[in-house]
Design an enzyme around this catalytic site. Sequence first.
Site, PDB file in Angstrom:
ATOM      1  N   LYS A   1     -11.276   1.952 -15.588  1.00 54.91           N
ATOM      2  CA  LYS A   1     -11.851   0.465 -15.185  1.00 54.91           C
ATOM      3  C   LYS A   1     -11.991  -0.274 -16.400  1.00 54.91           C
ATOM      4  O   LYS A   1     -12.336  -1.658 -16.495  1.00 54.91           O
ATOM      5  CB  LYS A   1     -12.904   0.625 -14.221  1.00 54.91           C
ATOM      6  CG  LYS A   1     -12.750   1.049 -12.883  1.00 54.91           C
ATOM      7  CD  LYS A   1     -11.504   0.260 -12.287  1.00 54.91           C
ATOM      8  CE  LYS A   1     -11.263   0.422 -10.968  1.00 54.91           C
ATOM      9  NZ  LYS A   1     -10.208  -0.440 -10.407  1.00 54.91           N
TER      10      LYS A   1
ATOM     11  N   TYR B   1     -12.764   7.906 -13.926  1.00 51.30           N
ATOM     12  CA  TYR B   1     -12.546   6.771 -13.480  1.00 51.30           C
ATOM     13  C   TYR B   1     -13.126   5.542 -14.265  1.00 51.30           C
ATOM     14  O   TYR B   1     -12.580   4.320 -14.400  1.00 51.30           O
ATOM     15  CB  TYR B   1     -13.429   6.851 -12.076  1.00 51.30           C
ATOM     16  CG  TYR B   1     -13.437   5.287 -11.404  1.00 51.30           C
ATOM     17  CD1 TYR B   1     -12.471   4.784 -10.851  1.00 51.30           C
ATOM     18  CD2 TYR B   1     -14.795   4.771 -11.374  1.00 51.30           C
ATOM     19  CE1 TYR B   1     -12.611   3.577 -10.183  1.00 51.30           C
ATOM     20  CE2 TYR B   1     -14.864   3.572 -10.581  1.00 51.30           C
ATOM     21  CZ  TYR B   1     -13.721   3.063 -10.135  1.00 51.30           C
ATOM     22  OH  TYR B   1     -14.088   1.946  -9.391  1.00 51.30           O
TER      23      TYR B   1
ATOM     24  N   THR C   1     -17.312   1.608   1.446  1.00 48.23           N
ATOM     25  CA  THR C   1     -15.702   1.813   1.647  1.00 48.23           C
ATOM     26  C   THR C   1     -15.529   3.099   2.072  1.00 48.23           C
ATOM     27  O   THR C   1     -16.275   4.000   1.813  1.00 48.23           O
ATOM     28  CB  THR C   1     -14.837   1.194   0.380  1.00 48.23           C
ATOM     29  OG1 THR C   1     -15.301   2.155  -0.771  1.00 48.23           O
ATOM     30  CG2 THR C   1     -15.169  -0.074   0.306  1.00 48.23           C
TER      31      THR C   1
ATOM     32  N   ASP D   1       4.198   2.489  -4.512  1.00 47.99           N
ATOM     33  CA  ASP D   1       3.272   3.186  -5.572  1.00 47.99           C
ATOM     34  C   ASP D   1       3.208   2.027  -6.718  1.00 47.99           C
ATOM     35  O   ASP D   1       4.085   1.843  -7.360  1.00 47.99           O
ATOM     36  CB  ASP D   1       4.044   4.613  -5.834  1.00 47.99           C
ATOM     37  CG  ASP D   1       2.943   5.284  -6.646  1.00 47.99           C
ATOM     38  OD1 ASP D   1       2.079   4.634  -7.280  1.00 47.99           O
ATOM     39  OD2 ASP D   1       3.228   6.544  -6.931  1.00 47.99           O
ATOM     40  N   VAL D   2       1.859   1.625  -6.793  1.00 52.34           N
ATOM     41  CA  VAL D   2       1.752   0.705  -8.014  1.00 52.34           C
ATOM     42  C   VAL D   2       2.009   1.383  -9.611  1.00 52.34           C
ATOM     43  O   VAL D   2       2.287   0.674 -10.283  1.00 52.34           O
ATOM     44  CB  VAL D   2       0.379   0.122  -8.076  1.00 52.34           C
ATOM     45  CG1 VAL D   2       0.097  -0.515  -6.749  1.00 52.34           C
ATOM     46  CG2 VAL D   2      -0.797   1.223  -8.190  1.00 52.34           C
TER      47      VAL D   2
ATOM     48  N   ASN E   1      -5.494  -4.845  -6.604  1.00 49.57           N
ATOM     49  CA  ASN E   1      -6.650  -3.935  -6.096  1.00 49.57           C
ATOM     50  C   ASN E   1      -6.382  -2.694  -6.204  1.00 49.57           C
ATOM     51  O   ASN E   1      -7.361  -2.077  -6.111  1.00 49.57           O
ATOM     52  CB  ASN E   1      -6.961  -4.744  -4.665  1.00 49.57           C
ATOM     53  CG  ASN E   1      -7.844  -3.664  -3.862  1.00 49.57           C
ATOM     54  OD1 ASN E   1      -9.006  -3.589  -4.142  1.00 49.57           O
ATOM     55  ND2 ASN E   1      -7.216  -2.966  -2.862  1.00 49.57           N
TER      56      ASN E   1
ATOM     57  N   ASP F   1       0.924  -1.261   0.044  1.00 45.05           N
ATOM     58  CA  ASP F   1      -0.102  -0.092   0.069  1.00 45.05           C
ATOM     59  C   ASP F   1       0.900   1.391   0.017  1.00 45.05           C
ATOM     60  O   ASP F   1       2.053   1.346   0.590  1.00 45.05           O
ATOM     61  CB  ASP F   1      -0.938   0.042   1.323  1.00 45.05           C
ATOM     62  CG  ASP F   1      -2.181   1.011   1.169  1.00 45.05           C
ATOM     63  OD1 ASP F   1      -3.137   0.285   0.604  1.00 45.05           O
ATOM     64  OD2 ASP F   1      -2.080   2.227   1.171  1.00 45.05           O
TER      65      ASP F   1
END
Length: 260
Positions: A171, A167, A202, A75-76, A102, A49
């Site tokens: 996706k 966004y 969430t 950091d992805v 994720n 994370d």
Amino acid sequence: MPVQGARPDNSPSGRIQDKVAVITGAANGMGRATAERFAAEGAKLVLADLDREKLEALVAEIAGRGIQVTGVPGDVSREADMQALMDEAVAHFGRIDILIANAGIIPEADLASATVDLWDHTMAVDGRGMFLSCKYAAAEMVKAGKGAIVCLSSISAFAGQKGQAVYGPAKFVASGLTKHLAIDLADKGVRVNAVAPGTIDTPAVAKLGKEGIAKVVAMHPLGRMGKPEEVASAILFLASDEASFITGAVLPVDGGYLAQ
């Protein structure tokens, strides 16, 4: 009141016992619920994370239960970080059996308000981040001739929505990457699937506010938000050997949203 369809006692099934699972975006929301569920199922965990403080707290909590777990802040969207994450997983546990890609962000913006910087940042995290996670995890899985990847997509990848000019397209990347990698890696023993959550309770969704949440909840035939644990259950199934003949699938976990 218990959630319909949830395991009442959350009793483990042993479906991923001793499997080495890497989970990105593990400190919050669906990532955290997945980490908790995988821990209960006896997996060996490598949690990643960007939020170092929350990650360290989660790792300490899970380790306190006797679960083998390590945390790798990163950091992805940075290639070096994802290479380092997978290298750490192999150094610590010897292999990677499962990747849960994720990590992501959920910006709210229509076309008029969206900026180029917001577009680039969202695509870097939600798009490139997923690509890099899969790239370096799959490289290790291919060496072993087996593995399972589960990506986090969204109903926004299938249905147009207001305020999702940035966004939603990101996706689409998640769902497209899932299908193309599934074919690319099938003959190498690696399965690639995704889940497409609807509105899930969430912290990211909480930012919509009471009125915003009420609007999106009304769009779901089951009449409520989903729970992170319900998404984690779907992820667990796709990551387990029970889904051994499933690859390239994007499983809606959406209270009936996409059935309309």
